[in-house]
Design a protein around this motif. Structure first.
Motif, PDB file in Angstrom:
ATOM      1  N   UNK A 212      36.375 -29.585  47.784  1.00 33.93           N
ATOM      2  CA  UNK A 212      37.584 -29.233  48.251  1.00 33.93           C
ATOM      3  C   UNK A 212      38.834 -30.233  48.225  1.00 33.93           C
ATOM      4  N   UNK A 213      38.489 -31.414  48.366  1.00 36.18           N
ATOM      5  CA  UNK A 213      39.425 -32.390  47.963  1.00 36.18           C
ATOM      6  C   UNK A 213      39.943 -32.472  46.574  1.00 36.18           C
ATOM      7  N   UNK A 214      39.105 -32.432  45.715  1.00 37.64           N
ATOM      8  CA  UNK A 214      39.111 -32.461  44.070  1.00 37.64           C
ATOM      9  C   UNK A 214      40.103 -31.132  43.794  1.00 37.64           C
ATOM     10  N   UNK A 215      39.611 -30.108  44.258  1.00 42.33           N
ATOM     11  CA  UNK A 215      40.565 -29.027  44.227  1.00 42.33           C
ATOM     12  C   UNK A 215      41.664 -28.907  44.695  1.00 42.33           C
ATOM     13  N   UNK A 216      42.006 -29.435  45.850  1.00 44.80           N
ATOM     14  CA  UNK A 216      43.459 -29.458  46.351  1.00 44.80           C
ATOM     15  C   UNK A 216      44.329 -30.637  45.792  1.00 44.80           C
ATOM     16  N   UNK A 217      43.573 -31.511  44.929  1.00 46.23           N
ATOM     17  CA  UNK A 217      44.595 -32.683  44.489  1.00 46.23           C
ATOM     18  C   UNK A 217      44.718 -31.995  43.060  1.00 46.23           C
ATOM     19  N   UNK A 218      43.909 -31.308  42.175  1.00 46.33           N
ATOM     20  CA  UNK A 218      44.218 -30.692  41.183  1.00 46.33           C
ATOM     21  C   UNK A 218      45.238 -29.622  41.247  1.00 46.33           C
ATOM     22  N   UNK A 219      45.230 -29.046  42.175  1.00 50.26           N
ATOM     23  CA  UNK A 219      46.371 -27.867  42.608  1.00 50.26           C
ATOM     24  C   UNK A 219      47.779 -28.533  42.715  1.00 50.26           C
ATOM     25  N   UNK A 220      47.680 -29.746  43.608  1.00 52.55           N
ATOM     26  CA  UNK A 220      49.124 -30.539  43.614  1.00 52.55           C
ATOM     27  C   UNK A 220      49.590 -30.984  42.192  1.00 52.55           C
ATOM     28  N   UNK A 221      48.474 -31.683  41.620  1.00 52.76           N
ATOM     29  CA  UNK A 221      48.937 -32.145  40.181  1.00 52.76           C
ATOM     30  C   UNK A 221      49.473 -31.126  39.540  1.00 52.76           C
ATOM     31  N   UNK A 222      48.902 -29.896  39.293  1.00 53.93           N
ATOM     32  CA  UNK A 222      49.120 -29.138  38.059  1.00 53.93           C
ATOM     33  C   UNK A 222      50.562 -28.293  38.676  1.00 53.93           C
ATOM     34  N   UNK A 223      50.830 -27.954  39.873  1.00 54.14           N
ATOM     35  CA  UNK A 223      52.039 -27.609  40.310  1.00 54.14           C
ATOM     36  C   UNK A 223      53.215 -28.636  40.203  1.00 54.14           C
ATOM     37  N   UNK A 224      52.760 -29.884  40.575  1.00 54.16           N
ATOM     38  CA  UNK A 224      54.004 -31.020  40.601  1.00 54.16           C
ATOM     39  C   UNK A 224      54.486 -30.995  39.095  1.00 54.16           C
TER      40      UNK A 224
END
Length: 271
Positions: A212-224
């Motif tokens: 869950x933490x890795x997925x959330x980090x990847x979402x923020x990274x891709x979105x940014x």
């Protein structure tokens, strides 16, 4: 009687002409005089032709070879693999570049996504392509397949629907406008952090706190990364959060596909 006189006259004329030509053995006709080879009006280039033929015969008897004046610009620089690089024929672009595949551009755009904190060039998408996004999507689907999640259809469906939605929103929000080709290119390149999460799903189970933490980090990274590129390309001021919200929802769908296993019936089940 008159026929005998006519035959006699022809015989006399023929005899006189025969005596004339007999007196000049080197001239077959009175009005024709042979000239030296190369100076004749009918054969102006005979000497050069004979010289090239004789030279080719002296070089091994290959009369069908190309002369020195024609072989300088058509000689190949290497084997068949030069078509995929920068070599090959002079002035001829590589084959992959003609097909729209430029590895230097793919590398530079990928480094822009992996380092979102640096300033984004507003002309980065002037040479938009889909070679890199297709490569990343195929890698993402392959990693999920190796982890037991065959979800190629969901990936293509979410990507197509999300690209169309983001294209519509961006053209409504900006005055400059953007085409669908560049929207798909930006969204595909910014999927690269999600591809890393898909690669991790092959080795570890993402249905947990770590996933869950890795997925959330990847979402923020891709979105940014995607929102930064869209704002820079469209020259939008103080609208980054408005752009980031729908883009984040799109990458959240990809994160759900990487964490959960979607069954045949469409229900999500934990791995």
């Amino acid at each position: 009687m008159w026929q005998d006189n006519t035959n006699a006259q022809y015989a006399t004329a023929g005899g006189s002409q025969g005596q004339y030509y007999a007196s000049q053995p080197g001239v077959p006709l009175q009005f024709y005089a042979p000239s030296p080879v190369g100076n004749s009006f009918y054969n102006p280039g005979r000497s050069s032709l004979e010289g090239s033929v004789q030279g080719s015969m002296m070089n091994g008897g290959q009369t069908g070879g190309v002369g020195p004046g024609y072989g300088g610009n058509i000689q190949s620089q290497g084997g068949w693999w030069t078509a995929f690089g920068t070599g090959g024929l002079e002035g001829e672009p590589p084959l992959l570049e003609e097909l729209g595949i430029n590895f230097s551009h793919i590398r530079s755009k990928s480094m822009t996504v992996l380092n979102p904190l640096r300033t984004v060039d507003e002309r980065i998408m002037d040479d938009a392509d889909l070679a890199g996004p297709l490569l990343f999507i195929i890698c993402f689907g392959t990693f999920l397949l190796f982890s037991g999640k065959p979800q190629f259809g969901y990936i293509y469906g979410v990507g197509l629907l999300g690209s169309a939605s983001i294209y519509t929103l961006l053209n409504l929000m900006s005055e400059k406008g953007i085409d669908a080709y560049r929207v798909a290119s930006v969204l595909g390149y910014c999927l690269l952090p999600m591809v890393g999460v898909g690669a991790l799903s092959v080795m570890v189970t993402l249905d947990g706190m770590l996933g869950y933490m890795l997925s959330l980090l990847s979402i923020l990274w891709c979105t940014y990364s995607a929102s930064g590129i869209f704002v820079a390309v469209l020259r939008m001021s103080e609208q980054r959060f408005l752009v980031a919200y729908p883009v984040g929802l799109l990458y959240g769908c990809f994160a759900l596909l990487s964490v959960f296993n979607v069954g045949v019936g469409g229900s999500g089940s934990a791995k």
